[in-house]
Design an enzyme around this catalytic site. Structure first.
Site, PDB file in Angstrom:
ATOM      1  N   GLY A   1     -69.512  40.070  56.248  1.00 39.66           N
ATOM      2  CA  GLY A   1     -69.616  41.425  55.640  1.00 39.66           C
ATOM      3  C   GLY A   1     -70.698  41.427  54.569  1.00 39.66           C
ATOM      4  N   ILE A   2     -70.326  41.517  53.243  1.00 37.09           N
ATOM      5  CA  ILE A   2     -71.607  41.797  52.293  1.00 37.09           C
ATOM      6  C   ILE A   2     -72.183  40.106  52.123  1.00 37.09           C
ATOM      7  CG2 ILE A   2     -71.909  42.003  49.900  1.00 37.09           C
ATOM      8  CD1 ILE A   2     -69.774  44.240  49.716  1.00 37.09           C
TER       9      ILE A   2
ATOM     10  N   LYS B   1     -51.127  45.524  44.917  1.00 37.47           N
ATOM     11  CA  LYS B   1     -49.775  46.006  44.578  1.00 37.47           C
ATOM     12  C   LYS B   1     -49.600  46.648  43.219  1.00 37.47           C
ATOM     13  CE  LYS B   1     -47.260  44.090  47.970  1.00 37.47           C
ATOM     14  NZ  LYS B   1     -46.266  45.040  48.859  1.00 37.47           N
TER      15      LYS B   1
ATOM     16  N   ALA C   1     -46.017  46.731  38.800  1.00 37.21           N
ATOM     17  CA  ALA C   1     -44.356  46.532  38.839  1.00 37.21           C
ATOM     18  C   ALA C   1     -43.815  45.822  40.090  1.00 37.21           C
ATOM     19  CB  ALA C   1     -43.918  48.009  38.602  1.00 37.21           C
TER      20      ALA C   1
ATOM     21  N   TYR D   1     -57.011  42.846  40.662  1.00 40.44           N
ATOM     22  CA  TYR D   1     -58.573  42.948  41.219  1.00 40.44           C
ATOM     23  C   TYR D   1     -59.435  43.658  39.864  1.00 40.44           C
ATOM     24  CZ  TYR D   1     -62.338  44.062  44.116  1.00 40.44           C
ATOM     25  OH  TYR D   1     -63.603  43.877  45.038  1.00 40.44           O
TER      26      TYR D   1
END
Length: 476
Positions: A248-249, A324, A327, A382
């Protein structure tokens, strides 16, 4: 080098650029993204004329004339800038006047406006006149660069006010001009005029194809640096570490670093050994399998760098996602992402700088994300880590400058990779279209921006975070 693979093809982009597709898009009012012009080795910085304009007491005209002569560019002057002709001629440039009697002149590939002399908002008419006259005259995939002074360094509040106002102008122009035209604002500090060339070479060339509406600060040089002997190979003789280099990158970054003359150390986790070896073999680099999140990783890298005589550039590309909502997120997923994407970079930077394993004149380039700037649902871990990268760059810039080292970051938007190819269709299409270019970028777009930061000629650039997102609506 082929950067697009079949599973990353933007079918709508291809359709919109066909004869039938273009007509249908016009009829239905659909987006009509242009295929971006990207850099090919050996091509000139810019193909086509540059229209030069300026406000009252423009300060960078001599610097610009010298630069345009160096790259062999053809220039024309807006009628409000009659002083350009003698300055250009003195620098050895052939130049002419653009337009006459209120009529637009020839189509041009770029507009460059020197706003450094603006000291009061009442002088903004110079901006209006230039861009009003020239807005329809920029060729597709053209470039616009506005040059100003950093507001924080201005002599008076009024001067700071008009200089800060340039940001609104540049971002609006980037949305209005369309046709895949990139618009940037470059603040040049007093006394840093001789540090501008690397940035202009990047912003006026196809290397910046997916960069638009960015604000860049150029200051006095940090550490060793200077113009390379050969601008086609600015990293010749340099040793560059690229993390997350197996695909990828990261693979594109490694390829661009090698193309620009560097000896590249390609690093990734041991599980990616096969891909890592393939990338290293392709570019004549070296593979290094290491989990950078492990406690021993910083010292391992220090030892490897010192054994290698020191490294010149570190590119922190490695990163992970574990998405996610907060919570529903398990604690170990939070910790894993923050450790790999942020804390590890802090530890490695400190170890390499303090040990001298990163040389004087060294470059640290980090990969953030527009998620760290705008936030994103389901990505609190993230986004925190990538916003932290921004904070790390800005807070460490003055600290590392004492060791002669720059630190900057790129913040990619929607980039066509195997990861984004797996996103559900509707979300993927939204990511592609919700920017001024109406398309996703390619890994090479991120790599080209990193190459600019990594250049020895970029000693005047530190503490910058530049989005490679086609002016994404996220965080706009």
């Amino acid at each position: 080098m082929a950067y697009r693979t079949p599973n990353m093809t933007d079918s709508y982009l291809d359709f919109a650029n066909s004869a039938i597709g273009a007509r249908l898009a016009d009829t239905l009012g659909l987006p009509k993204p242009l295929k971006l012009e990207r850099y090919k080795a050996g091509q000139p910085v810019i193909k086509g004329s540059v229209l030069v304009g300026g406000g009252t007491d423009a300060r960078l005209l001599e610097v610009l004339a010298s630069f345009f002569h160096a790259i062999g560019a053809q220039t024309v002057a807006h009628p409000q800038l009659p002083q350009w002709t003698p300055i250009a001629n003195k620098a050895g440039l052939m130049t002419g006047r653009w337009g006459s009697e209120g009529k637009a002149g020839e189509k041009v590939k770029a507009l460059v406006f020197d706003a450094t002399g603006l000291t009061d908002s009442t002088q903004s008419d110079a901006l209006y006149q230039f861009f009003h006259d020239a807005a329809r005259s920029v060729l597709p995939c053209g470039r616009v660069v506005i040059l100003g002074r950093p507001p924080e360094g201005c002599a008076s509040p009024r001067q700071a006010t008009i200089q800060r106002a340039l940001e609104g102008l540049s971002r609006s122009l980037a949305k209005e001009l369309k046709k895949a035209i990139g618009v940037q604002l470059v603040y040049v500090a007093e006394g840093a005029e001789d540090q501008l060339e690397s940035t202009l070479r990047f912003l006026l060339s196809p290397r910046s194809a997916y960069v638009s509406a960015q604000v860049i600060r150029v200051g006095k040089p940090v550490g060793a640096g200077g113009a390379p002997a050969d601008w086609a190979a600015p990293l010749a003789g340099k040793k560059v570490l690229v993390t997350g280099a197996s695909r990828g990158i990261g693979a594109s970054i490694a390829e661009v670093m090698a193309r620009d003359g560097a000896s590249v150390i390609c690093l990734d986790v041991p599980q990616a050994q096969e891909g890592l070896d393939a990338v290293a073999a392709k570019i004549g680099g070296r593979a290094m399998a290491l989990d950078i999140g492990s406690p021993e990783a910083p010292q391992t890298l220090v030892d490897a760098a010192l054994a290698d005589g020191g490294w010149d550039v570190i590119v922190h590309n490695a990163g992970i996602t574990r998405d996610k909502t907060i919570a529903n997120m398990k604690e170990h997923l939070w910790q894993m992402v923050v450790n790999v994407n942020l804390s590890t970079q802090e530890r490695i930077n400190e170890a390499l700088v303090e040990s001298g394993a990163l040389k004087d004149g060294g470059r640290i380039v980090c990969v953030s994300s527009i998620s760290g700037i705008a936030g994103n649902m389901g990505q609190t871990n993230y986004a925190l880590s990538k916003a932290g990268v921004v904070g790390m760059v800005q807070s460490n810039a003055p600290v590392f400058a004492k060791q002669g080292i720059t630190i900057n970051a790129v913040a990619p938007g929607f980039i066509e990779t195997a990861m984004t190819a797996a996103i559900p269709f509707a979300i993927r299409e939204a990511g592609r279209r919700m920017n001024s270019m109406s398309q996703g970028g390619l890994p090479v777009d991120v790599a080209e921006a990193i190459g600019w930061f990594a250049s020895p000629a970029s000693a005047g650039i530190t503490g910058n975070v530049v989005r490679v997102c086609g002016q994404s609506i996220m965080g706009a």
